[in-house]
Scaffold this active site. Structure first.
Site, PDB file in Angstrom:
ATOM      1  N   GLU A 126     -12.400  11.579  13.719  1.00 48.85           N
ATOM      2  CA  GLU A 126     -11.506  11.900  12.599  1.00 48.85           C
ATOM      3  C   GLU A 126     -11.309  13.323  12.308  1.00 48.85           C
ATOM      4  O   GLU A 126     -12.173  13.967  12.847  1.00 48.85           O
ATOM      5  CB  GLU A 126     -12.292  11.163  11.486  1.00 48.85           C
ATOM      6  CG  GLU A 126     -11.723  11.696   9.855  1.00 48.85           C
ATOM      7  CD  GLU A 126     -10.585  11.167   9.611  1.00 48.85           C
ATOM      8  OE1 GLU A 126      -9.893  12.069   9.141  1.00 48.85           O
ATOM      9  OE2 GLU A 126     -10.220  10.132   9.856  1.00 48.85           O
ATOM     10  N   CYS A 185      -2.625  -0.977 -17.729  1.00 47.42           N
ATOM     11  CA  CYS A 185      -2.357  -1.036 -16.327  1.00 47.42           C
ATOM     12  C   CYS A 185      -2.931  -2.312 -15.801  1.00 47.42           C
ATOM     13  O   CYS A 185      -4.162  -2.451 -16.017  1.00 47.42           O
ATOM     14  CB  CYS A 185      -2.807   0.258 -15.795  1.00 47.42           C
ATOM     15  SG  CYS A 185      -2.238   0.519 -13.792  1.00 47.42           S
ATOM     16  N   GLN A 219     -10.598   1.919   1.308  1.00 48.85           N
ATOM     17  CA  GLN A 219      -9.540   1.218   1.055  1.00 48.85           C
ATOM     18  C   GLN A 219      -9.450   0.815  -0.361  1.00 48.85           C
ATOM     19  O   GLN A 219     -10.296   0.401  -0.970  1.00 48.85           O
ATOM     20  CB  GLN A 219      -9.550   0.126   2.139  1.00 48.85           C
ATOM     21  CG  GLN A 219      -9.188   0.241   3.497  1.00 48.85           C
ATOM     22  CD  GLN A 219      -7.596   0.336   3.842  1.00 48.85           C
ATOM     23  OE1 GLN A 219      -6.811   0.292   2.882  1.00 48.85           O
ATOM     24  NE2 GLN A 219      -7.274   0.617   5.026  1.00 48.85           N
ATOM     25  N   CYS A 262      -0.444   1.118   8.313  1.00 47.59           N
ATOM     26  CA  CYS A 262       0.255   0.998   6.933  1.00 47.59           C
ATOM     27  C   CYS A 262       1.755   1.289   6.904  1.00 47.59           C
ATOM     28  O   CYS A 262       2.374   1.407   6.141  1.00 47.59           O
ATOM     29  CB  CYS A 262      -0.446   1.970   6.151  1.00 47.59           C
ATOM     30  SG  CYS A 262      -0.515   3.821   6.326  1.00 47.59           S
ATOM     31  N   ASP A 319      -6.445   3.382  13.442  1.00 51.99           N
ATOM     32  CA  ASP A 319      -5.781   3.198  12.207  1.00 51.99           C
ATOM     33  C   ASP A 319      -5.471   4.376  11.642  1.00 51.99           C
ATOM     34  O   ASP A 319      -6.019   5.194  10.902  1.00 51.99           O
ATOM     35  CB  ASP A 319      -6.952   2.726  11.305  1.00 51.99           C
ATOM     36  CG  ASP A 319      -6.460   2.222   9.656  1.00 51.99           C
ATOM     37  OD1 ASP A 319      -5.449   2.192   9.544  1.00 51.99           O
ATOM     38  OD2 ASP A 319      -7.305   1.854   8.914  1.00 51.99           O
ATOM     39  N   TYR A 374      -9.099   7.826  13.941  1.00 47.09           N
ATOM     40  CA  TYR A 374      -8.898   8.076  12.493  1.00 47.09           C
ATOM     41  C   TYR A 374      -9.983   7.327  11.839  1.00 47.09           C
ATOM     42  O   TYR A 374      -9.270   6.338  10.813  1.00 47.09           O
ATOM     43  CB  TYR A 374      -7.337   7.645  12.347  1.00 47.09           C
ATOM     44  CG  TYR A 374      -6.389   8.043  13.479  1.00 47.09           C
ATOM     45  CD1 TYR A 374      -5.925   9.557  13.088  1.00 47.09           C
ATOM     46  CD2 TYR A 374      -5.868   7.477  14.420  1.00 47.09           C
ATOM     47  CE1 TYR A 374      -4.817   9.749  14.084  1.00 47.09           C
ATOM     48  CE2 TYR A 374      -5.051   7.898  15.332  1.00 47.09           C
ATOM     49  CZ  TYR A 374      -4.570   9.291  15.034  1.00 47.09           C
ATOM     50  OH  TYR A 374      -3.665   9.982  15.799  1.00 47.09           O
TER      51      TYR A 374
END
Length: 486
Positions: free
Chosen positions: A367, A188, A317, A443, A416, A346
């Site tokens: 959060e 991979c 991340q 995203c 975010d 968030y």
């Protein structure tokens, strides 16, 4: 009575025009738009290809199809570098040149913001938005991969036709749209060493010791998943095994030999999961050897390094190198002078909040996930940051007038959210709080565009920066700066 047979509709020699949402391709025909996916085994579909299509679904405004055959290859193509391309669900765009991948992502951001959000783009000379920030590293950039250990291997067409008995055990990735079939991976290109070596060692051990792997239909078997985290900045390595049976001599032997084979493992853990699914957020993680976390480091604006502890359940991340570039944009666009009260919505494990904290007067992170907030508080303590506070709860219920009265309204908001975007109730509270600036990291530019439309009554888009976090995929991150209208 003769049974009716459904006539399969086919289209011949159709040219692929563009890419669309979720990485699908798009063809415009005299009868309307067709969204196209490749058939498993074909080398992907790219704009400029001429293909034969088989219609799979007909809707009012469009049709969906799979490509049966590629008659003419596009000039935008390049040779895929992975032997599993076309079957594996990852890196779906590796057959498209990198410069074209970036161009498609850039255009996707523009299309979503203008068509869904009705956003007036700021413009930069001849460009409508800033050029997408390309990733320096386009292979081996992920710091986390989760492999399924399953009794249900994906078989090639040749294997299906044979009469020989084939071992159904496999450790790898799910084949798209087949939850019960796993493709065994040889190499991979997503995660750096020793990720491949650990997975191949485990595969060999399973076969040698005749261990059972979990069957996703019958729900029997021993080994369920292999999760590998690699800290790019520190070289630390975390391996977590998820098993279906309580601790036993079988697991003890496996962990002991794995730990001996890879002395670079700094955190070795296991999870006993007897549920019918592989989610483990609600389960206990047992630290068998090493520390219960690994550490990632990231330089801040002053050149000092922030240290983030990452546990088996922590969100961090997955492209740490590009995340640093993303966070720098968010910090710079926040326009901090050292006096501002910043809300980080968030916040996850507090990475952005802590990254900007030394430039702000006060940072408040909010959060939903309690364990993530606990991680954020630990990370604040580890880094000696005392001006950051973290709160856990449903954003819609927590972000209220009472919360503003108790903690003060924000001067700057950094948000975010997950792919679903912000809830409309959260957006309404932002309009009440009325910060001077909002930095929106996303995203999913489709839901970001929707949220920008909700905010447009009071805020104007001042800057837009797409960021390529996941090369060879259709995914794109996007940062938008919103400023309060006069």
């Amino acid at each position: 009575m003769r049974k009716r047979t459904h006539k399969i509709e086919r289209l011949s020699a159709v040219r692929i025009d563009d890419v669309a949402a979720e990485g699908k391709c798009l063809a415009r025909t005299p009868d309307g738009v067709v969204f196209v996916e490749p058939r498993s085994g074909l080398p992907g579909v790219a704009p400029g290809d001429v293909v034969d299509l088989r219609i799979m679904n007909t809707k009012k405004q469009f049709r969906e199809a799979v490509a049966d055959q590629i008659l003419e290859f596009s000039a935008l193509r390049t040779e895929p570098f992975c032997e599993h391309f076309g079957v594996c669900g990852g890196c779906k765009w590796q057959h498209i040149r990198l410069d074209e991948q970036l161009r498609f992502k850039q255009q996707q951001v523009i299309d979503h913001l203008t068509r869904i959000g009705k956003v007036t783009l700021p413009g930069f000379g001849d460009a409508e938005i800033r050029p997408i920030l390309a990733a320096e590293q386009t292979r081996y950039y992920r710091n986390k991969l989760e492999f399924t250990c399953a009794d249900g291997r994906w078989l090639t067409e040749t294997e299906v036709q044979t009469d020989a008995k084939i071992d159904q055990r496999a450790i790898g990735f799910h084949v798209p749209k087949r939850f019960d079939k796993v493709l065994p991976i040889q190499h991979c290109y997503l995660q750096p060493d020793p990720s491949n070596a650990v997975r191949l060692w485990l595969t060999d051990y399973v076969m040698r010791e005749d261990l059972t792997l979990y069957n996703l239909k019958s729900h029997v078997g021993f080994l369920r998943t292999l999760i590998i985290r690699t800290a790019i900045s520190t070289g630390q390595l975390m391996v977590t095994l998820q098993v279906a049976h309580p601790y036993s001599d079988t697991l003890e032997k496996l962990l002991s030999l794995l730990y001996a084979a890879f002395p670079e493992i700094t955190s070795l853990n296991y999870i006993v999961n007897q549920k019918l699914n592989d989610t483990y957020a609600d389960l206990e993680v047992v630290n068998w050897a090493g520390k219960p976390y690994i550490e990632e480091q990231m330089p801040d604006a002053d050149g000092r390094f922030l240290t983030f502890r990452v546990g088996p359940k922590s969100f961090y991340q997955t492209n740490a190198q590009q995340a640093h570039e993303l966070y720098k944009i968010a910090r710079d666009w926040a326009g901090l002078t050292g006096r501002e009260r910043v809300y980080d919505l968030y916040t996850g494990t507090g990475t952005i909040a802590l990254f900007v904290a030394r430039k702000a007067g006060q940072v408040i992170g909010i959060e939903y996930v309690e364990s993530a907030v606990q991680d954020a508080r630990v990370n604040a303590e580890v880094n000696g940051i005392t001006n950051a506070s973290f709160f856990a709860g449903d954003m819609r219920k927590l972000l209220t007038a009472d919360f503003f009265a108790q903690h003060g309204k924000p001067d700057v908001v950094i948000t975010d959210p997950p792919r679903a975007g912000m809830d409309e109730a959260v957006v309404q509270q932002l309009l009440v709080a009325a910060p001077a600036r909002i930095v929106y990291v996303s995203c999913n530019t489709a839901t970001q565009a929707r949220d920008l439309n909700w905010l447009s009554a009071q805020y104007a888009v001042a800057d837009v920066q797409p960021v390529d976090m996941f090369p060879h995929t259709h995914h794109v991150e996007n940062v938008v700066l919103l400023v309060k209208k006069p």
